[in-house]
Scaffold this motif. Structure first.
Motif, PDB file in Angstrom:
ATOM      1  N   MET A 165      -8.203   4.447 -20.839  1.00 50.45           N
ATOM      2  CA  MET A 165      -7.732   5.794 -21.172  1.00 50.45           C
ATOM      3  C   MET A 165      -6.221   5.936 -21.040  1.00 50.45           C
ATOM      4  O   MET A 165      -5.648   6.875 -21.572  1.00 50.45           O
ATOM      5  CB  MET A 165      -8.414   6.822 -20.265  1.00 50.45           C
ATOM      6  CG  MET A 165      -9.871   7.017 -20.563  1.00 50.45           C
ATOM      7  SD  MET A 165     -10.521   8.342 -19.549  1.00 50.45           S
ATOM      8  CE  MET A 165     -11.854   7.512 -18.734  1.00 50.45           C
ATOM      9  N   ASN A 166      -5.579   5.033 -20.305  1.00 55.90           N
ATOM     10  CA  ASN A 166      -4.159   5.188 -20.004  1.00 55.90           C
ATOM     11  C   ASN A 166      -3.290   3.975 -20.311  1.00 55.90           C
ATOM     12  O   ASN A 166      -2.112   3.970 -19.975  1.00 55.90           O
ATOM     13  CB  ASN A 166      -4.008   5.533 -18.518  1.00 55.90           C
ATOM     14  CG  ASN A 166      -4.639   6.852 -18.191  1.00 55.90           C
ATOM     15  OD1 ASN A 166      -4.153   7.889 -18.596  1.00 55.90           O
ATOM     16  ND2 ASN A 166      -5.762   6.812 -17.485  1.00 55.90           N
ATOM     17  N   MET A 167      -3.816   2.963 -20.971  1.00 60.59           N
ATOM     18  CA  MET A 167      -3.042   1.733 -21.136  1.00 60.59           C
ATOM     19  C   MET A 167      -1.825   1.897 -22.045  1.00 60.59           C
ATOM     20  O   MET A 167      -0.916   1.062 -22.011  1.00 60.59           O
ATOM     21  CB  MET A 167      -3.903   0.563 -21.565  1.00 60.59           C
ATOM     22  CG  MET A 167      -4.524   0.633 -22.901  1.00 60.59           C
ATOM     23  SD  MET A 167      -5.548  -0.847 -23.129  1.00 60.59           S
ATOM     24  CE  MET A 167      -6.754  -0.214 -24.257  1.00 60.59           C
ATOM     25  N   ASP A 221      -9.649  -7.555 -24.958  1.00 61.79           N
ATOM     26  CA  ASP A 221      -9.077  -8.699 -24.266  1.00 61.79           C
ATOM     27  C   ASP A 221      -7.770  -8.220 -23.628  1.00 61.79           C
ATOM     28  O   ASP A 221      -6.758  -8.056 -24.314  1.00 61.79           O
ATOM     29  CB  ASP A 221      -8.818  -9.834 -25.258  1.00 61.79           C
ATOM     30  CG  ASP A 221      -8.334 -11.105 -24.588  1.00 61.79           C
ATOM     31  OD1 ASP A 221      -7.657 -11.023 -23.534  1.00 61.79           O
ATOM     32  OD2 ASP A 221      -8.604 -12.192 -25.134  1.00 61.79           O
ATOM     33  N   TYR A 222      -7.815  -7.959 -22.345  1.00 65.41           N
ATOM     34  CA  TYR A 222      -6.646  -7.424 -21.645  1.00 65.41           C
ATOM     35  C   TYR A 222      -5.483  -8.412 -21.619  1.00 65.41           C
ATOM     36  O   TYR A 222      -4.335  -8.008 -21.528  1.00 65.41           O
ATOM     37  CB  TYR A 222      -7.017  -6.985 -20.229  1.00 65.41           C
ATOM     38  CG  TYR A 222      -7.917  -5.781 -20.230  1.00 65.41           C
ATOM     39  CD1 TYR A 222      -7.463  -4.544 -20.654  1.00 65.41           C
ATOM     40  CD2 TYR A 222      -9.240  -5.873 -19.788  1.00 65.41           C
ATOM     41  CE1 TYR A 222      -8.287  -3.434 -20.665  1.00 65.41           C
ATOM     42  CE2 TYR A 222     -10.063  -4.760 -19.786  1.00 65.41           C
ATOM     43  CZ  TYR A 222      -9.590  -3.549 -20.224  1.00 65.41           C
ATOM     44  OH  TYR A 222     -10.407  -2.449 -20.227  1.00 65.41           O
ATOM     45  N   ASN A 223      -5.776  -9.694 -21.725  1.00 66.65           N
ATOM     46  CA  ASN A 223      -4.724 -10.710 -21.785  1.00 66.65           C
ATOM     47  C   ASN A 223      -3.856 -10.501 -23.030  1.00 66.65           C
ATOM     48  O   ASN A 223      -2.628 -10.592 -22.972  1.00 66.65           O
ATOM     49  CB  ASN A 223      -5.334 -12.109 -21.778  1.00 66.65           C
ATOM     50  CG  ASN A 223      -4.294 -13.198 -21.777  1.00 66.65           C
ATOM     51  OD1 ASN A 223      -3.348 -13.174 -20.995  1.00 66.65           O
ATOM     52  ND2 ASN A 223      -4.447 -14.165 -22.674  1.00 66.65           N
ATOM     53  N   ILE A 224      -4.483 -10.218 -24.138  1.00 65.82           N
ATOM     54  CA  ILE A 224      -3.745  -9.988 -25.385  1.00 65.82           C
ATOM     55  C   ILE A 224      -2.915  -8.709 -25.284  1.00 65.82           C
ATOM     56  O   ILE A 224      -1.766  -8.660 -25.733  1.00 65.82           O
ATOM     57  CB  ILE A 224      -4.711  -9.943 -26.586  1.00 65.82           C
ATOM     58  CG1 ILE A 224      -5.312 -11.332 -26.818  1.00 65.82           C
ATOM     59  CG2 ILE A 224      -4.002  -9.437 -27.841  1.00 65.82           C
ATOM     60  CD1 ILE A 224      -6.421 -11.369 -27.848  1.00 65.82           C
ATOM     61  N   ILE A 225      -3.477  -7.674 -24.684  1.00 67.66           N
ATOM     62  CA  ILE A 225      -2.742  -6.412 -24.522  1.00 67.66           C
ATOM     63  C   ILE A 225      -1.521  -6.628 -23.631  1.00 67.66           C
ATOM     64  O   ILE A 225      -0.417  -6.195 -23.958  1.00 67.66           O
ATOM     65  CB  ILE A 225      -3.668  -5.317 -23.980  1.00 67.66           C
ATOM     66  CG1 ILE A 225      -4.700  -4.955 -25.051  1.00 67.66           C
ATOM     67  CG2 ILE A 225      -2.870  -4.087 -23.535  1.00 67.66           C
ATOM     68  CD1 ILE A 225      -5.847  -4.120 -24.572  1.00 67.66           C
ATOM     69  N   ALA A 226      -1.712  -7.299 -22.504  1.00 68.11           N
ATOM     70  CA  ALA A 226      -0.584  -7.563 -21.601  1.00 68.11           C
ATOM     71  C   ALA A 226       0.482  -8.385 -22.318  1.00 68.11           C
ATOM     72  O   ALA A 226       1.682  -8.094 -22.214  1.00 68.11           O
ATOM     73  CB  ALA A 226      -1.071  -8.282 -20.348  1.00 68.11           C
ATOM     74  N   LYS A 227       0.056  -9.390 -23.063  1.00 68.33           N
ATOM     75  CA  LYS A 227       0.992 -10.244 -23.793  1.00 68.33           C
ATOM     76  C   LYS A 227       1.812  -9.426 -24.792  1.00 68.33           C
ATOM     77  O   LYS A 227       3.014  -9.651 -24.953  1.00 68.33           O
ATOM     78  CB  LYS A 227       0.230 -11.362 -24.510  1.00 68.33           C
ATOM     79  CG  LYS A 227       1.122 -12.351 -25.208  1.00 68.33           C
ATOM     80  CD  LYS A 227       0.287 -13.476 -25.838  1.00 68.33           C
ATOM     81  CE  LYS A 227       1.207 -14.470 -26.533  1.00 68.33           C
ATOM     82  NZ  LYS A 227       0.456 -15.564 -27.138  1.00 68.33           N
ATOM     83  N   ALA A 228       1.178  -8.459 -25.437  1.00 68.73           N
ATOM     84  CA  ALA A 228       1.887  -7.620 -26.405  1.00 68.73           C
ATOM     85  C   ALA A 228       3.026  -6.841 -25.753  1.00 68.73           C
ATOM     86  O   ALA A 228       4.022  -6.532 -26.401  1.00 68.73           O
ATOM     87  CB  ALA A 228       0.905  -6.652 -27.074  1.00 68.73           C
ATOM     88  N   TYR A 229       2.889  -6.539 -24.479  1.00 67.64           N
ATOM     89  CA  TYR A 229       3.925  -5.819 -23.739  1.00 67.64           C
ATOM     90  C   TYR A 229       4.825  -6.756 -22.937  1.00 67.64           C
ATOM     91  O   TYR A 229       5.662  -6.303 -22.167  1.00 67.64           O
ATOM     92  CB  TYR A 229       3.286  -4.782 -22.810  1.00 67.64           C
ATOM     93  CG  TYR A 229       2.740  -3.593 -23.556  1.00 67.64           C
ATOM     94  CD1 TYR A 229       3.576  -2.543 -23.929  1.00 67.64           C
ATOM     95  CD2 TYR A 229       1.401  -3.512 -23.889  1.00 67.64           C
ATOM     96  CE1 TYR A 229       3.089  -1.447 -24.612  1.00 67.64           C
ATOM     97  CE2 TYR A 229       0.901  -2.417 -24.572  1.00 67.64           C
ATOM     98  CZ  TYR A 229       1.744  -1.397 -24.939  1.00 67.64           C
ATOM     99  OH  TYR A 229       1.253  -0.307 -25.620  1.00 67.64           O
ATOM    100  N   GLY A 230       4.629  -8.060 -23.093  1.00 71.53           N
ATOM    101  CA  GLY A 230       5.468  -9.027 -22.387  1.00 71.53           C
ATOM    102  C   GLY A 230       5.150  -9.148 -20.911  1.00 71.53           C
ATOM    103  O   GLY A 230       5.990  -9.547 -20.111  1.00 71.53           O
ATOM    104  N   ILE A 231       3.923  -8.818 -20.547  1.00 76.41           N
ATOM    105  CA  ILE A 231       3.503  -8.851 -19.147  1.00 76.41           C
ATOM    106  C   ILE A 231       2.590 -10.058 -18.916  1.00 76.41           C
ATOM    107  O   ILE A 231       1.598 -10.221 -19.645  1.00 76.41           O
ATOM    108  CB  ILE A 231       2.731  -7.556 -18.784  1.00 76.41           C
ATOM    109  CG1 ILE A 231       3.618  -6.337 -19.011  1.00 76.41           C
ATOM    110  CG2 ILE A 231       2.214  -7.605 -17.354  1.00 76.41           C
ATOM    111  CD1 ILE A 231       2.857  -5.021 -18.932  1.00 76.41           C
TER     112      ILE A 231
END
Length: 135
Positions: free
Chosen positions: A23-25, A72-82
């Motif tokens: 809800m907040n990512m 896939d939270y890994n892909i989301i984090a990668k998109a933000y450089g995290i």
């Protein structure tokens, strides 16, 4: 306060369930914009846990709409450089947390949990036993 999130003195850490995080990512964009690099501990039990707890207490065995499919939270984090890590076993956590602390970009650590781990205080089965009426 000067608003310098990039300082070594300032740290921002977050505990969030997977439902809450979904809800907040979008706030990852705000963190990136302000150079706030949080360490995110994402507790993933594939459920809107708070809603599920209330349903189990008030309407035992009539749970509806609380199971969720996660991206896939890994892909989301990668998109933000995290940097991101996935923990499936307790003994894996420390190595990833140590990496997260050393990271200058924050980190997302996804911790896979069983649905029974719905609360820090009680299991799902314990909550089911506390219904407001006897079944």
């Amino acid at each position: 306060w000067s608003g310098d999130w990039s300082s070594d003195v300032c740290s921002s850490d977050l505990f969030a369930g997977d439902g809450d995080f979904q809800m907040n990512m979008a706030e990852l964009g705000t963190a990136l914009q302000y150079k706030a690099f949080p360490i995110i501990l994402l507790l993933n039990n594939s459920s809107y846990g708070t809603i599920r707890m209330h349903q189990e207490k008030s309407y035992p065995d009539r749970v509806y709409g609380t199971d969720i499919e996660n991206p896939d939270y890994n892909i989301i984090a990668k998109a933000y450089g995290i940097p991101s890590y996935k923990v499936s076993k307790t003994e894996e956590f420390q190595q990833y947390f140590d990496k997260a602390i050393k990271s200058k970009k924050g980190a997302l650590i996804e911790i896979i949990l069983d649905i029974q781990s719905i609360s820090p205080y009680k299991t799902l089965n314990e909550i089911k036993k506390e219904t407001w009426y006897s079944v």
